[in-house]
Design a protein around this motif. Structure first.
Motif, PDB file in Angstrom:
ATOM      1  N   ASP A  43       0.743  -1.188  -0.091  1.00 18.51           N
ATOM      2  CA  ASP A  43       0.103   0.055   0.073  1.00 18.51           C
ATOM      3  C   ASP A  43       0.998   1.194  -0.153  1.00 18.51           C
ATOM      4  O   ASP A  43       0.240   2.300  -0.446  1.00 18.51           O
ATOM      5  N   LYS A  44       1.986   1.207   0.727  1.00 19.43           N
ATOM      6  CA  LYS A  44       3.051   2.315   0.602  1.00 19.43           C
ATOM      7  C   LYS A  44       2.632   3.484   1.038  1.00 19.43           C
ATOM      8  O   LYS A  44       2.714   4.848   1.145  1.00 19.43           O
ATOM      9  N   GLY A  45       1.788   3.175   2.361  1.00 22.05           N
ATOM     10  CA  GLY A  45       1.263   4.135   3.264  1.00 22.05           C
ATOM     11  C   GLY A  45       0.147   4.932   2.857  1.00 22.05           C
ATOM     12  O   GLY A  45      -0.086   5.833   3.433  1.00 22.05           O
ATOM     13  N   ARG A  46      -0.726   4.429   1.905  1.00 21.97           N
ATOM     14  CA  ARG A  46      -1.841   5.467   1.163  1.00 21.97           C
ATOM     15  C   ARG A  46      -2.953   4.622   0.727  1.00 21.97           C
ATOM     16  O   ARG A  46      -2.527   3.531  -0.181  1.00 21.97           O
ATOM     17  N   ARG A  47      -4.071   4.463   0.952  1.00 22.19           N
ATOM     18  CA  ARG A  47      -5.003   3.990   0.454  1.00 22.19           C
ATOM     19  C   ARG A  47      -6.009   4.666   0.099  1.00 22.19           C
ATOM     20  O   ARG A  47      -6.604   5.757   0.734  1.00 22.19           O
ATOM     21  N   VAL A  48      -7.082   4.528  -1.039  1.00 27.65           N
ATOM     22  CA  VAL A  48      -8.237   5.386  -1.224  1.00 27.65           C
ATOM     23  C   VAL A  48      -9.700   4.414  -1.013  1.00 27.65           C
ATOM     24  O   VAL A  48      -9.644   3.384  -1.466  1.00 27.65           O
ATOM     25  N   VAL A  49     -10.460   5.016  -0.092  1.00 25.21           N
ATOM     26  CA  VAL A  49     -11.616   4.123   0.223  1.00 25.21           C
ATOM     27  C   VAL A  49     -12.776   4.698  -0.281  1.00 25.21           C
ATOM     28  O   VAL A  49     -13.148   6.070   0.020  1.00 25.21           O
ATOM     29  N   SER A  50     -13.689   3.962  -0.794  1.00 24.42           N
ATOM     30  CA  SER A  50     -15.086   4.447  -1.399  1.00 24.42           C
ATOM     31  C   SER A  50     -16.074   4.525  -0.131  1.00 24.42           C
ATOM     32  O   SER A  50     -16.171   3.704   0.735  1.00 24.42           O
ATOM     33  N   ALA A  51     -17.022   5.568  -0.173  1.00 24.68           N
ATOM     34  CA  ALA A  51     -18.005   5.548   0.835  1.00 24.68           C
ATOM     35  C   ALA A  51     -19.105   4.434   0.491  1.00 24.68           C
ATOM     36  O   ALA A  51     -19.515   3.927   1.650  1.00 24.68           O
ATOM     37  N   LEU A  52     -19.308   3.822  -0.681  1.00 23.50           N
ATOM     38  CA  LEU A  52     -20.047   2.649  -0.932  1.00 23.50           C
ATOM     39  C   LEU A  52     -19.376   1.378  -0.155  1.00 23.50           C
ATOM     40  O   LEU A  52     -20.401   0.683   0.667  1.00 23.50           O
ATOM     41  N   PHE A  53     -18.164   1.191  -0.109  1.00 20.69           N
ATOM     42  CA  PHE A  53     -17.472  -0.028   0.659  1.00 20.69           C
ATOM     43  C   PHE A  53     -17.650   0.363   2.047  1.00 20.69           C
ATOM     44  O   PHE A  53     -18.027  -0.750   2.742  1.00 20.69           O
ATOM     45  N   VAL A  54     -17.716   1.558   2.651  1.00 20.11           N
ATOM     46  CA  VAL A  54     -17.963   1.811   4.093  1.00 20.11           C
ATOM     47  C   VAL A  54     -19.419   1.469   4.507  1.00 20.11           C
ATOM     48  O   VAL A  54     -19.782   0.734   5.412  1.00 20.11           O
ATOM     49  N   ILE A  55     -20.273   1.747   3.611  1.00 16.47           N
ATOM     50  CA  ILE A  55     -21.458   1.271   3.822  1.00 16.47           C
ATOM     51  C   ILE A  55     -21.910   0.074   3.825  1.00 16.47           C
ATOM     52  O   ILE A  55     -22.795  -0.409   4.584  1.00 16.47           O
ATOM     53  N   SER A  56     -21.266  -0.431   2.754  1.00 14.71           N
ATOM     54  CA  SER A  56     -21.375  -2.044   2.714  1.00 14.71           C
ATOM     55  C   SER A  56     -21.147  -2.937   4.058  1.00 14.71           C
ATOM     56  O   SER A  56     -21.572  -3.762   4.447  1.00 14.71           O
ATOM     57  N   LEU A  57     -19.842  -2.217   4.538  1.00 15.16           N
ATOM     58  CA  LEU A  57     -19.458  -2.958   5.906  1.00 15.16           C
ATOM     59  C   LEU A  57     -20.344  -2.646   6.801  1.00 15.16           C
ATOM     60  O   LEU A  57     -20.711  -3.519   7.730  1.00 15.16           O
ATOM     61  N   LEU A  58     -20.937  -1.596   7.002  1.00 15.54           N
ATOM     62  CA  LEU A  58     -21.973  -0.969   8.032  1.00 15.54           C
ATOM     63  C   LEU A  58     -23.254  -1.917   8.072  1.00 15.54           C
ATOM     64  O   LEU A  58     -23.608  -2.335   9.057  1.00 15.54           O
ATOM     65  N   GLN A  59     -23.521  -2.151   6.666  1.00 15.88           N
ATOM     66  CA  GLN A  59     -24.767  -2.935   6.730  1.00 15.88           C
ATOM     67  C   GLN A  59     -24.456  -4.422   6.545  1.00 15.88           C
ATOM     68  O   GLN A  59     -25.397  -5.322   7.114  1.00 15.88           O
ATOM     69  N   GLN A  60     -23.376  -5.005   6.480  1.00 16.14           N
ATOM     70  CA  GLN A  60     -23.062  -6.197   6.584  1.00 16.14           C
ATOM     71  C   GLN A  60     -23.064  -6.700   8.180  1.00 16.14           C
ATOM     72  O   GLN A  60     -23.519  -7.570   8.694  1.00 16.14           O
ATOM     73  N   ASP A  61     -22.618  -5.625   9.032  1.00 19.93           N
ATOM     74  CA  ASP A  61     -22.593  -5.735  10.671  1.00 19.93           C
ATOM     75  C   ASP A  61     -23.817  -5.723  11.182  1.00 19.93           C
ATOM     76  O   ASP A  61     -24.301  -6.315  11.969  1.00 19.93           O
ATOM     77  N   ASN A  62     -24.779  -4.955  10.379  1.00 22.95           N
ATOM     78  CA  ASN A  62     -26.131  -4.547  10.984  1.00 22.95           C
ATOM     79  C   ASN A  62     -27.081  -4.495   9.848  1.00 22.95           C
ATOM     80  O   ASN A  62     -27.256  -3.301   9.124  1.00 22.95           O
ATOM     81  N   PRO A  63     -27.895  -5.398   9.328  1.00 25.70           N
ATOM     82  CA  PRO A  63     -28.688  -5.298   8.031  1.00 25.70           C
ATOM     83  C   PRO A  63     -29.854  -4.591   8.115  1.00 25.70           C
ATOM     84  O   PRO A  63     -30.436  -4.017   7.383  1.00 25.70           O
TER      85      PRO A  63
END
Length: 208
Positions: free
Chosen positions: A52-72
């Motif tokens: 990763d060289k100390g940098r990554r780009v994260v999409s809001a859709l990816f975060v939303i999918s993680l949240l809804q996987q944890d709490n449908p």
């Protein structure tokens, strides 16, 4: 069972010193139910790896999918940036020798560079000849050395720079952001946009 509503506000850029990245590191969350909000804040997103060289780009859709996987039953409303640039930085409480050298070097470049620019501009427009002509028109005599015009102009130039940059030492003249701060924010926005677009093209964005 009614759905809980969670508001997600991702920042354009996030910095952290650790390897594990949680949702709370990427921005702010709000939910009417405090327990749901606290649980969502601590959800892990990813861990930095060597590639990763100390940098990554994260999409809001990816975060939303993680949240809804944890709490449908969770309904997520994104009101922040569509993507966030996550950087891993090394924080040192005490600046090292090289850090001090870099600061001194940059200060010297800014000082002497600005001085050279001002002198080159004045030489290009012939400011001494202009002041000489004005002095001769006002007094009827040719200037023999430095006159009050040059002194007043130099003082006015220094005061004008201080007022324009809105900064004297560690204090501001007004509460408005300085021109340097405005340009730095524009630069940060352009850099973040370039990083997100590059990551999207290279398919390196954490996305759904």
């Amino acid at each position: 069972m009614p759905k809980e509503v969670l508001y997600l506000k991702l920042e354009q850029n996030a910095e952290l010193s650790g390897e594990s990245v949680h949702i709370s590191d990427l921005g702010k969350l709000y939910c009417k139910t405090q327990s749901v909000q606290n649980r969502c804040r601590m959800l892990p997103v990813f861990r930095f790896e060597e590639k990763d060289k100390g940098r990554r780009v994260v999409s809001a859709l990816f975060v939303i999918s993680l949240l809804q996987q944890d709490n449908p039953n969770l309904e997520v409303e994104s009101i922040g940036a569509p993507e966030t640039v996550v950087e891993q930085v090394k924080v040192s409480r005490y600046p090292g020798f090289w850090q001090v050298c870099k600061i001194v070097f940059v200060c010297c470049i800014c000082f002497f560079g600005a001085a050279f620019t001002i002198m080159a501009f004045h030489n290009d427009i012939g400011i001494r000849e202009v002041f000489g002509q004005i002095y001769e028109l006002l007094t009827g005599q040719e200037p023999q050395s430095v006159t009050a015009l040059e002194i007043a102009y130099s003082i006015g130039l220094a005061l004008g720079i201080l007022v324009f940059f809105n900064h004297i030492g560690g204090r501001r003249i007004t509460s408005d952001p300085t021109p340097i701060e405005v340009e730095m924010r524009k630069y940060e926005t352009d850099v973040n946009q370039a990083l997100t677009e590059t990551a999207d093209r290279e398919k390196k964005t954490l996305d759904v």
